[in-house]
Every structure is written in C-alpha cells, then in structure tokens.
Design a protein around this motif. Structure first.
Motif: not given
Length: 104
Positions: A34-35, A86-92, A94-99
């Motif tokens: 859940l976001n 999948l990580l791009e979807d999660l980033f889109g 707002g569920l993950i942070n990417v550095t």
C-alpha cells in the motif's frame, strides 16, 4: 536539471530501497503493498515479492539479480531486463527510492 529524472535511469549499479511511505504484507509468498501517500494497492508475484524483500535494505541492482540467478532458473540478460522493468514500475508508483552513484 531535474534530479528525479536522473534517478529514473535504473542501472546495474543503482542502489534501490523500499520507500518509507508504504506498508506491505506477505500473502502466501506474494506481496501486497500500500502506497500510503496515494492510497493505491500494488500486488507482486512470487519473484516480485522476493525482490521486494531484498530491497527492504539498500541493494544494488546487480546484487538483487545475483540472488535471483542463484534462486531461479533464468538467463542473466532476461533476469536483468525483468528486474529493472519491475524496479522502474515500483519507482513510477512511488514505492522505491533509487540512487545512482556518480563517479567523481
């Protein structure tokens, strides 16, 4: 230059971690997330849930795919491609942070 745009580029050396603005639960090997900010639920299959569990602490994409290659029968190129998608979807969502580390 927009830093959010730069961070969207998920590379093998990118460091990803689950956002603090979410809650998740295991549902028989799958995951429901859940976001908190948007109120939107997201579901992940078994492999997605494994990735989700791995990124509860910061990990590079190549560390994630190394674990997946040990645990699942998948070609390395497909593993990289599917994990990054999948990580791009999660980033889109707002569920993950990417550095992305930049060379000095």
């Amino acid at each position: 230059m927009n830093s959010k745009t730069l961070e969207r580029n998920i590379l093998k050396d990118s460091i990803v971690v689950a956002s603090a603005e979410q809650i998740s639960s295991d549902l028989g090997g799958e995951a429901v997330i859940l976001n908190i900010k948007s109120g939107t639920y997201h579901g992940l299959n078994e492999v997605g849930a494994r990735i989700w569990n791995l990124i509860q602490k910061p990990k590079t994409v190549k560390d994630i795919t190394a674990v997946l290659l040990q645990e699942y029968e998948v070609e390395a190129e497909q593993c990289d491609r599917d994990a990054i998608a999948l990580l791009e979807d999660l980033f889109g969502a707002g569920l993950i942070n990417v550095t992305n580390e930049t060379a000095a």
